[in-house]
Design an enzyme around this catalytic site. Structure first.
Site, PDB file in Angstrom:
ATOM      1  N   ASP A  94       0.854  -1.185   0.000  1.00 24.98           N
ATOM      2  CA  ASP A  94       0.000   0.000   0.000  1.00 24.98           C
ATOM      3  C   ASP A  94       0.887   1.232   0.000  1.00 24.98           C
ATOM      4  OD1 ASP A  94       1.010   0.120   2.518  1.00 24.98           O
ATOM      5  OD2 ASP A  94      -0.890  -0.174   3.552  1.00 24.98           O
ATOM      6  N   SER A  95       0.292   2.407  -0.031  1.00 23.15           N
ATOM      7  CA  SER A  95       1.096   3.626  -0.176  1.00 23.15           C
ATOM      8  C   SER A  95       1.554   4.182   1.162  1.00 23.15           C
ATOM      9  CB  SER A  95       0.269   4.696  -0.867  1.00 23.15           C
ATOM     10  OG  SER A  95      -0.786   5.103  -0.011  1.00 23.15           O
ATOM     11  N   GLY A  96       1.041   3.637   2.239  1.00 26.18           N
ATOM     12  CA  GLY A  96       1.358   4.189   3.546  1.00 26.18           C
ATOM     13  C   GLY A  96       0.386   5.281   3.968  1.00 26.18           C
ATOM     14  N   GLY A  97      -0.404   5.766   3.015  1.00 29.78           N
ATOM     15  CA  GLY A  97      -1.337   6.857   3.318  1.00 29.78           C
ATOM     16  C   GLY A  97      -2.286   6.508   4.452  1.00 29.78           C
ATOM     17  N   PHE A  98      -2.884   5.343   4.375  1.00 33.93           N
ATOM     18  CA  PHE A  98      -3.876   4.951   5.378  1.00 33.93           C
ATOM     19  C   PHE A  98      -3.257   4.926   6.781  1.00 33.93           C
ATOM     20  CE2 PHE A  98      -6.316   1.870   7.850  1.00 33.93           C
ATOM     21  CZ  PHE A  98      -7.597   2.363   7.690  1.00 33.93           C
ATOM     22  N   GLY A 222     -10.491   4.463   0.946  1.00 32.40           N
ATOM     23  CA  GLY A 222     -11.291   5.313   1.820  1.00 32.40           C
ATOM     24  C   GLY A 222     -12.535   4.634   2.369  1.00 32.40           C
ATOM     25  N   ASP A 272      -8.394  -7.023   0.414  1.00 35.03           N
ATOM     26  CA  ASP A 272      -7.527  -7.400   1.536  1.00 35.03           C
ATOM     27  C   ASP A 272      -8.214  -6.942   2.798  1.00 35.03           C
ATOM     28  OD1 ASP A 272      -6.686  -4.401   1.096  1.00 35.03           O
ATOM     29  OD2 ASP A 272      -5.952  -4.959   3.075  1.00 35.03           O
ATOM     30  N   CYS A 310     -14.063 -27.856   6.622  1.00 35.37           N
ATOM     31  CA  CYS A 310     -12.782 -27.229   6.280  1.00 35.37           C
ATOM     32  C   CYS A 310     -11.677 -28.284   6.246  1.00 35.37           C
ATOM     33  CB  CYS A 310     -12.449 -26.154   7.300  1.00 35.37           C
ATOM     34  SG  CYS A 310     -10.882 -25.326   6.982  1.00 35.37           S
ATOM     35  N   CYS A 312      -8.384 -27.520   6.267  1.00 34.77           N
ATOM     36  CA  CYS A 312      -7.101 -26.922   6.663  1.00 34.77           C
ATOM     37  C   CYS A 312      -6.382 -27.812   7.673  1.00 34.77           C
ATOM     38  CB  CYS A 312      -7.299 -25.511   7.210  1.00 34.77           C
ATOM     39  SG  CYS A 312      -7.754 -25.417   8.951  1.00 34.77           S
ATOM     40  N   CYS A 315      -8.089 -27.891  11.132  1.00 34.77           N
ATOM     41  CA  CYS A 315      -9.330 -28.684  11.212  1.00 34.77           C
ATOM     42  C   CYS A 315      -9.080 -30.169  11.007  1.00 34.77           C
ATOM     43  CB  CYS A 315     -10.348 -28.157  10.208  1.00 34.77           C
ATOM     44  SG  CYS A 315     -10.953 -26.517  10.650  1.00 34.77           S
ATOM     45  N   HIS A 341      -6.536 -21.393   9.945  1.00 33.66           N
ATOM     46  CA  HIS A 341      -7.919 -21.757   9.618  1.00 33.66           C
ATOM     47  C   HIS A 341      -8.694 -20.584   9.011  1.00 33.66           C
ATOM     48  CE1 HIS A 341     -12.035 -22.995   9.670  1.00 33.66           C
ATOM     49  NE2 HIS A 341     -12.293 -21.855  10.307  1.00 33.66           N
TER      50      HIS A 341
END
Ligand SMILES: [Zn+2]
Length: 377
Positions: A94-98, A222, A272, A310, A312, A315, A341
């Site tokens: 990401d850009s780091g903005g958040f 945003g 994400d 599941c 995984c 599980c 999981h």
């Protein structure tokens, strides 16, 4: 082109798409959920688990955190983030903005960029549209994001309009810089981020201007800033159709398990969210039958797996009773098993959605998801 996207199937009813995103570190089947590896690690898991057990094709890492510690130049000297963290597949940063807008203190936004203090030690730093591209190039990410201004919710229309103007100017500056730096090619793609708070007219204006850059993909940012979930979906519904059909669309920071199909139904290709990993560490497991809050007494002698459906590692091998015990004892292993999981649950949902798009049964799938109990256990 740094990345290349193919739409392989499209739902004629909803516009949901199944695609292939070709990156310098492999081909990604979309729609895709990207696990969050904030500090160059998905908390509690080994890269071996992510690659072999979960089959993760792309991870997200946070520019802000890696810039502050250990520093992007350190990572560049050690061969880039892929080598540094031993991850052979794709990475989106990401850009780091958040993070600047949510974590750091004393930030000052100007047209040049954003001045902020590190949340670690209070040191002053400046992010500009150009410097954030440089940081991500040093990390060697496959998909980079432009610096954007993230407004809190709720924001007024005038404040949001000014913020969109700034985000567009920053994206243009980032794009120019990226093109100069990437003249030789070989690096990652750069995605601009559509902002505009909760105002469809501003989202539209922002998208139209960003489209002129002709980027390889576009993000919708945003969202997940405290607004009601229905409003986040509404904003995506207003924005996604404005973005080019032949480019990947990435909605940042969403969603809960029951929302994934809703975003896909709106033509979203990439998502994400920290929800699966953070909830796992807090003892909340997502299952095909709803949420399991593992500390509850009813699981004390429950020999069944977290989710019968599941496959995984967790599980296949452990009972709810054992997981509850690990959680109550504060054992590290709990976080690892629970994260494994929850991520598998997300990835299975996405795989299932993708298949239904390819087989032409996505509308039926969506109906089933909407009828299922999704809320608290
Ligand atoms: Zn499982």
């Amino acid at each position: 082109m740094a990345v290349h996207f193919e739409v392989v199937a499209e739902c004629p009813v909803t516009g949901a798409r199944a695609g292939l995103l070709h990156t310098p570190h492999g081909v990604i089947e979309t729609p895709v959920f990207m696990p969050v590896g904030t500090q160059g690690t998905v908390k509690g898991l080994m890269q071996r688990d992510l690659e072999n057990d979960l089959g993760v094709q792309i991870l997200l890492a946070n520019t802000y955190h890696l810039y502050l510690r250990p520093g992007h130049e350190v990572i560049r000297r050690l061969g880039g983030l892929h080598r540094f963290m031993n991850w052979p597949r794709a990475i989106l940063t990401d850009s780091g903005g958040f993070q600047v807008f949510s974590l750091s203190a004393l930030r000052k936004v100007t047209d040049e960029g954003v001045l902020f203090r590190s949340h670690l030690n209070g040191d002053a730093h400046m992010f500009t549209p150009e410097s954030v591209v440089d940081v991500q190039l040093a990390l060697g990410s496959d998909i980079m994001m432009t610096l954007d201004e993230c407004l809190e919710y709720p924001a007024g229309h005038e404040a949001a309009r000014k913020s969109v103007r700034r985000t567009v100017r920053w994206a243009q500056a980032a794009w120019r810089h990226y093109q100069e730096r990437e003249r030789g090619g070989g690096g990652g793609a750069l995605f601009p981020i559509v902002q505009g708070s909760m105002f469809p007219d501003l989202r539209r204006e922002c998208a139209q201007e960003l489209l002129e850059l002709g980027a390889d993909g576009y993000a919708i940012g945003g969202l997940s800033v405290g607004e009601p979930r229905a409003l986040s979906l509404e904003m995506v519904e207003a924005t996604a159709p404005l973005l080019p059909r032949e480019k990947p669309r990435y909605v940042m920071g969403v969603g809960m398990p029951e929302e994934l199909a809703e975003y896909v139904a709106r033509g979203v290709d990439m998502m994400d969210c920290v929800a699966p990993s953070r909830n796992a560490r807090n003892g909340c497991l997502f299952t095909s039958g709803g949420r399991v809050v593992i500390k509850q007494a009813r699981y004390k002698e429950d020999a069944s797996p977290v989710d019968e459906k599941c496959a995984c590692y967790t599980c296949r091998n452990y009972s709810r009773a054992y997981l509850r015990h690990l959680f109550l004892a504060g054992e590290m292993l709990f976080s690892s098993l629970a994260t494994l999981h929850n991520l598998r649950h997300y990835l299975d949902i996405m795989k299932d959605l993708r298949q239904s798009i390819v087989f032409g049964s996505f509308p039926d799938r969506l109906r089933v998801v909407r009828a299922a109990p999704g809320g608290e256990d």
